[in-house]
Write a protein that holds these residues in place. Sequence first.
Motif, PDB file in Angstrom:
ATOM      1  N   LEU A  62       0.859  -1.113  -0.141  1.00  0.00           N
ATOM      2  CA  LEU A  62       0.151   0.148   0.026  1.00  0.00           C
ATOM      3  C   LEU A  62       1.005   1.211  -0.129  1.00  0.00           C
ATOM      4  N   HIS A  63       0.923   2.035  -1.006  1.00  0.00           N
ATOM      5  CA  HIS A  63       1.514   3.306  -1.185  1.00  0.00           C
ATOM      6  C   HIS A  63       0.782   4.518  -0.814  1.00  0.00           C
ATOM      7  N   HIS A  64       1.508   5.557  -0.072  1.00  0.00           N
ATOM      8  CA  HIS A  64       0.915   6.783   0.249  1.00  0.00           C
ATOM      9  C   HIS A  64       0.683   7.637  -0.953  1.00  0.00           C
ATOM     10  N   PRO A  65      -0.555   8.029  -1.144  1.00  0.00           N
ATOM     11  CA  PRO A  65      -0.994   8.810  -2.163  1.00  0.00           C
ATOM     12  C   PRO A  65      -0.304   9.775  -2.556  1.00  0.00           C
ATOM     13  N   ARG A  66       0.741  10.588  -1.559  1.00  0.00           N
ATOM     14  CA  ARG A  66       1.370  11.522  -1.864  1.00  0.00           C
ATOM     15  C   ARG A  66       3.072  11.342  -2.085  1.00  0.00           C
ATOM     16  N   ASP A  67       3.245   9.936  -2.188  1.00  0.00           N
ATOM     17  CA  ASP A  67       4.682   9.369  -2.293  1.00  0.00           C
ATOM     18  C   ASP A  67       5.243   9.441  -3.518  1.00  0.00           C
ATOM     19  N   ILE A  68       5.659  10.474  -4.214  1.00  0.00           N
ATOM     20  CA  ILE A  68       5.855  10.682  -5.667  1.00  0.00           C
ATOM     21  C   ILE A  68       7.114   9.750  -5.886  1.00  0.00           C
ATOM     22  N   GLY A  69       7.868   9.364  -4.847  1.00  0.00           N
ATOM     23  CA  GLY A  69       9.080   8.485  -4.854  1.00  0.00           C
ATOM     24  C   GLY A  69       8.830   7.158  -4.528  1.00  0.00           C
ATOM     25  N   ALA A  70       7.629   6.482  -4.635  1.00  0.00           N
ATOM     26  CA  ALA A  70       7.096   5.420  -4.515  1.00  0.00           C
ATOM     27  C   ALA A  70       7.824   4.501  -5.680  1.00  0.00           C
ATOM     28  N   ALA A  71       7.888   3.069  -5.538  1.00  0.00           N
ATOM     29  CA  ALA A  71       8.428   2.408  -6.685  1.00  0.00           C
ATOM     30  C   ALA A  71       7.603   2.430  -7.754  1.00  0.00           C
ATOM     31  N   VAL A  72       6.166   2.510  -7.760  1.00  0.00           N
ATOM     32  CA  VAL A  72       5.297   2.546  -8.908  1.00  0.00           C
ATOM     33  C   VAL A  72       5.602   3.823  -9.729  1.00  0.00           C
ATOM     34  N   SER A  73       6.071   4.800  -9.186  1.00  0.00           N
ATOM     35  CA  SER A  73       6.224   6.234  -9.960  1.00  0.00           C
ATOM     36  C   SER A  73       7.540   5.894 -10.694  1.00  0.00           C
ATOM     37  N   SER A  74       8.155   4.821 -10.956  1.00  0.00           N
ATOM     38  CA  SER A  74       9.186   4.686 -11.818  1.00  0.00           C
ATOM     39  C   SER A  74       9.035   3.772 -12.996  1.00  0.00           C
ATOM     40  N   GLY A  75       9.456   4.117 -14.145  1.00  0.00           N
ATOM     41  CA  GLY A  75       9.329   2.954 -15.449  1.00  0.00           C
ATOM     42  C   GLY A  75      10.117   2.007 -15.060  1.00  0.00           C
TER      43      GLY A  75
END
Length: 194
Positions: A62-75
């Motif tokens: 579960l990723h925090h909605p403001r965490d732009i550095g989360a794993a899912v934010s990278s290609g």
Amino acid sequence: MRRVIVGITGASGAIYGIRTLELLKKLDDVETHAIVTPSAQRTIAHETDYRPDDIRDLADHLHHPRDIGAAVSSGSFVTAGMLVAPCSVKTLSGIANSYGDELVVRAADVCLKERRRVVLLLRETPFHAGHIDLMARATANGAIVMPPVPAFYAMPTSIEDIVDQTVSRALELLDVVVPGIKRWDGRSVLPDDG
């Protein structure tokens, strides 16, 4: 192990995202990455009996909605794609305009730039011209807009039947097959003219 991102936003129909996580939890070969927006948390509390801990237990991550550095934010973080269920018009607008100031939109934008599928269960009706323009722009960017319209050929007898059919069809767009989906078989049930 396939990774599927599930975004749950503040539109009505939070059960679509929750049920997605429940169905994916039953599959041994899928790892889920959920993002639940603050507006979604409010909708979940209003529309369902689920608590935040229940949702946390359904997702592998579960990723925090403001965490732009989360794993899912990278290609470089490989996924099968993303399902936004339900998708608010605000989220649709962010995806259509590549305005990734929050993780749901950023993750969707990353999937699109990597040519991975993004399915949007857009929950709004009726549409005005601005909504239609946003849907066209999101589609031009590679997203699949799929309003959760019931498949009555499946002969649903409950809300759960309708939700399961919709979510299962949406997941198939990510090449994830959920067992038990009812399919159109093409048989005519019209009376004989005889």
